[in-house]
Design an enzyme around this catalytic site. Sequence first.
Site, PDB file in Angstrom:
ATOM      1  N   HIS A 232     -23.017   2.809  -4.534  1.00 44.67           N
ATOM      2  CA  HIS A 232     -22.015   3.105  -3.492  1.00 44.67           C
ATOM      3  C   HIS A 232     -22.335   4.507  -2.956  1.00 44.67           C
ATOM      4  CE1 HIS A 232     -18.421   2.983  -1.225  1.00 44.67           C
ATOM      5  NE2 HIS A 232     -17.493   3.021  -2.176  1.00 44.67           N
ATOM      6  N   HIS A 271     -27.663  -3.494   2.576  1.00 47.60           N
ATOM      7  CA  HIS A 271     -26.196  -3.399   2.653  1.00 47.60           C
ATOM      8  C   HIS A 271     -25.594  -4.762   2.394  1.00 47.60           C
ATOM      9  CE1 HIS A 271     -22.193  -2.400   4.148  1.00 47.60           C
ATOM     10  NE2 HIS A 271     -22.552  -1.135   3.926  1.00 47.60           N
ATOM     11  N   ASP A 322     -26.314   5.904   3.970  1.00 47.31           N
ATOM     12  CA  ASP A 322     -26.758   6.982   3.072  1.00 47.31           C
ATOM     13  C   ASP A 322     -28.190   7.418   3.327  1.00 47.31           C
ATOM     14  OD1 ASP A 322     -24.403   7.269   1.512  1.00 47.31           O
ATOM     15  OD2 ASP A 322     -24.830   5.317   0.640  1.00 47.31           O
TER      16      ASP A 322
HETATM   17  N1  COA Z   1     -34.665  -2.083  -2.281  1.00 49.34           N
HETATM   18  C1  COA Z   1     -35.384  -3.172  -2.642  1.00 49.34           C
HETATM   19  N2  COA Z   1     -34.884  -4.417  -2.623  1.00 49.34           N
HETATM   20  C2  COA Z   1     -33.625  -4.573  -2.236  1.00 49.34           C
HETATM   21  C3  COA Z   1     -32.830  -3.487  -1.840  1.00 49.34           C
HETATM   22  C4  COA Z   1     -33.387  -2.209  -1.882  1.00 49.34           C
HETATM   23  N3  COA Z   1     -32.681  -1.146  -1.562  1.00 49.34           N
HETATM   24  N4  COA Z   1     -31.612  -3.934  -1.490  1.00 49.34           N
HETATM   25  C5  COA Z   1     -31.636  -5.252  -1.652  1.00 49.34           C
HETATM   26  N5  COA Z   1     -32.857  -5.634  -2.110  1.00 49.34           N
HETATM   27  C6  COA Z   1     -33.264  -6.985  -2.431  1.00 49.34           C
HETATM   28  C7  COA Z   1     -32.552  -7.449  -3.691  1.00 49.34           C
HETATM   29  O1  COA Z   1     -33.299  -7.138  -4.855  1.00 49.34           O
HETATM   30  C8  COA Z   1     -32.432  -8.920  -3.495  1.00 49.34           C
HETATM   31  O2  COA Z   1     -33.652  -9.503  -3.820  1.00 49.34           O
HETATM   32  P1  COA Z   1     -33.744 -11.003  -4.427  1.00 49.34           P
HETATM   33  O3  COA Z   1     -33.247 -11.899  -3.329  1.00 49.34           O
HETATM   34  O4  COA Z   1     -35.204 -11.164  -4.704  1.00 49.34           O
HETATM   35  O5  COA Z   1     -32.885 -11.016  -5.644  1.00 49.34           O
HETATM   36  C9  COA Z   1     -32.235  -9.034  -1.983  1.00 49.34           C
HETATM   37  O6  COA Z   1     -32.800  -7.851  -1.406  1.00 49.34           O
HETATM   38  C10 COA Z   1     -30.770  -9.139  -1.600  1.00 49.34           C
HETATM   39  O7  COA Z   1     -30.115  -7.999  -2.045  1.00 49.34           O
HETATM   40  P2  COA Z   1     -28.766  -7.917  -2.884  1.00 49.34           P
HETATM   41  O8  COA Z   1     -28.854  -6.851  -3.884  1.00 49.34           O
HETATM   42  O9  COA Z   1     -28.381  -9.290  -3.348  1.00 49.34           O
HETATM   43  O10 COA Z   1     -27.810  -7.468  -1.776  1.00 49.34           O
HETATM   44  P3  COA Z   1     -26.376  -7.010  -2.028  1.00 49.34           P
HETATM   45  O11 COA Z   1     -25.716  -7.302  -0.752  1.00 49.34           O
HETATM   46  O12 COA Z   1     -25.791  -7.568  -3.257  1.00 49.34           O
HETATM   47  O13 COA Z   1     -26.553  -5.445  -2.319  1.00 49.34           O
HETATM   48  C11 COA Z   1     -26.805  -3.187  -2.050  1.00 49.34           C
HETATM   49  C12 COA Z   1     -26.403  -4.497  -1.394  1.00 49.34           C
HETATM   50  C13 COA Z   1     -26.353  -2.056  -1.149  1.00 49.34           C
HETATM   51  C14 COA Z   1     -26.116  -3.032  -3.430  1.00 49.34           C
HETATM   52  C15 COA Z   1     -28.319  -3.171  -2.247  1.00 49.34           C
HETATM   53  O14 COA Z   1     -28.955  -3.343  -1.002  1.00 49.34           O
HETATM   54  C16 COA Z   1     -28.783  -1.892  -2.905  1.00 49.34           C
HETATM   55  O15 COA Z   1     -28.735  -1.794  -4.136  1.00 49.34           O
HETATM   56  N6  COA Z   1     -29.262  -0.875  -2.093  1.00 49.34           N
HETATM   57  C17 COA Z   1     -29.676   0.378  -2.652  1.00 49.34           C
HETATM   58  C18 COA Z   1     -28.456   1.230  -2.985  1.00 49.34           C
HETATM   59  C19 COA Z   1     -27.755   1.778  -1.742  1.00 49.34           C
HETATM   60  O16 COA Z   1     -28.381   2.254  -0.828  1.00 49.34           O
HETATM   61  N7  COA Z   1     -26.429   1.704  -1.770  1.00 49.34           N
HETATM   62  C20 COA Z   1     -25.592   2.220  -0.678  1.00 49.34           C
HETATM   63  C21 COA Z   1     -24.895   1.110   0.041  1.00 49.34           C
HETATM   64  S1  COA Z   1     -24.054   1.697   1.482  1.00 49.34           S
END
Ligand code: COA
Length: 385
Positions: A232, A271, A322
Amino acid sequence: MSSNPTNSTASGKPVFVKGLDGIVAVQTHISMVDGPNSNLSYRGINVNELASNTTYEEVSFLLLHDHLPTRSELADFNARLVANRWLPAPLYDLLRQLPRDTVPMEALRTAVSALSFYDPEIEDISIEATQRKAVRLISQFPTICAAYQRIREGKEPIAPTAHLSHAANTLHMLGLPSGDTDFVRAMDAYYVLLADHGMNASTFTSRVVASTQADLHSAITAAMAALKGPLHGGANEATMNMLLEIDDPAKVDAFVDNAFVTKRKIMGIGHRIYKNGDPRAVHLNAWAEQLGRKLNQIKYFDMAHKVSNAVLRHRELYPNVDFYSAPMLYYIGVPIDLFTPMFACSRVAGWSAHVIEQYNDNVLIRPQSEYIGSNDIHYVPISER
Ligand code: COA
């Protein structure tokens, strides 16, 4: 109590959705997050308009009161914000007593909780009292961050000043150039862009706490705890640390390739809602580039840009709020572990608006869990285990 039939399967069993993904838990008038179209609006006004035309003070009023302030309403709101910039004296003592390695996000969370001891209306959860408390908290957040930063550097806190805007006063108290128009406008745009964002984890937390009819300080302290995690608010710090780790634009591609091979997440990318791009990132991208050029330190912006392009060669994932805020805050001179507290300084307005909205039409937020453990296990005395 029976479960809501609309949330049940044909068999009557409540539906389980991991992470509550896609579940609408709250109806709100505060902000609209339109994922497919990459749009965000506060009280119906697109943030693209707000980011270019307004100030954090005006946006805070809008979020709390559901309309843009008139000239006199804004003057009164500003006066109340300015009047509440100081902390109660015991708060400075508390910050001085924290272990020196306390991270600022923990210092801020603890200080916000402690502010409840000194707020004259702490137990009054009426809408009017909560609006007054919200103004006090909005004012006090940057003062806590800046005072703690100075104290951990072994310096005296810099007193807030009445003649500066909220954004400029933040820079002033941090000992950063509060007279630099670009820095102040970038900081203000950052505050505007992060002020609210639908049912994110910290806002949901604040509403869960408010739904128990606990006070604003309790709800905001809990929201701060939820904001801290790297999935987050903590992603801005993690992004900057990643850029510093890469250090060289020529190493970006190899870093990103390796991250995908080792399944390491690239911070600031992706996201839950914006699958086609985060509208806030567009503005922060522009500010990061402008400040990088101004300071002749374009390297960090360039690296961020390259990371974003390299990620796209692997998967359709875009920078979130971010991502570019990391180099932008770094250029302004904000210490990296103060990035998430700066996020909180903005979001406190949105959290407060949500607490007020929750109080206005309250129902206890209480989902169910599905028990998937064993049954019919019998107690075994300790001597027989
Ligand atoms: N780097 C690499 N791969 C990523 C990624 C990232 N930052 N964000 C998502 N992915 C991949 C996931 O591993 C997943 O892969 P899979 O289909 O092989 O399992 C796919 O993309 C879908 O992502 P998912 O994590 O299911 O999306 P989500 O909607 O649940 O998660 C976040 C969203 C924000 C938690 C995720 O993108 C993330 O962890 N980002 C990095 C942290 C961040 O910047 N957070 C701030 C949010 S405002």
